[in-house]
Design a protein around this motif. Structure first.
Motif: not given
Length: 64
Positions: A6, A22, A26, A29, A33, A38, A40-43
């Motif tokens: 997290t 954060y 991002r 992530n 992608e 896939k 998970i936002k914020g993780r």
């Protein structure tokens, strides 16, 4: 065992402020992608984070 970190985990591990944590999540992530995963936002995926941010000390000519 956790599969994801997290924002609090990233802050604690890297010693950065929340906004920077954060931004790192991002960025990682977005890479995931692009690779077709896939997210998970914020993780952030723990193994992806560890690969990019953890020092793994590779020996070269007997020196780490």
């Amino acid at each position: 065992m956790k599969a994801f970190y997290t924002v609090d985990d990233v802050q604690r591990i890297l010693g950065v402020k929340r906004a920077k944590a954060y931004k790192i999540i991002r960025s990682l992530n977005a890479e995931m992608e692009d690779e077709g995963y896939k997210v998970i936002k914020g993780r952030v995926n723990k193994s992806k984070f560890d690969d990019r941010y953890m020092y793994k000390g590779k020996k070269r000519n007997g020196v780490i």
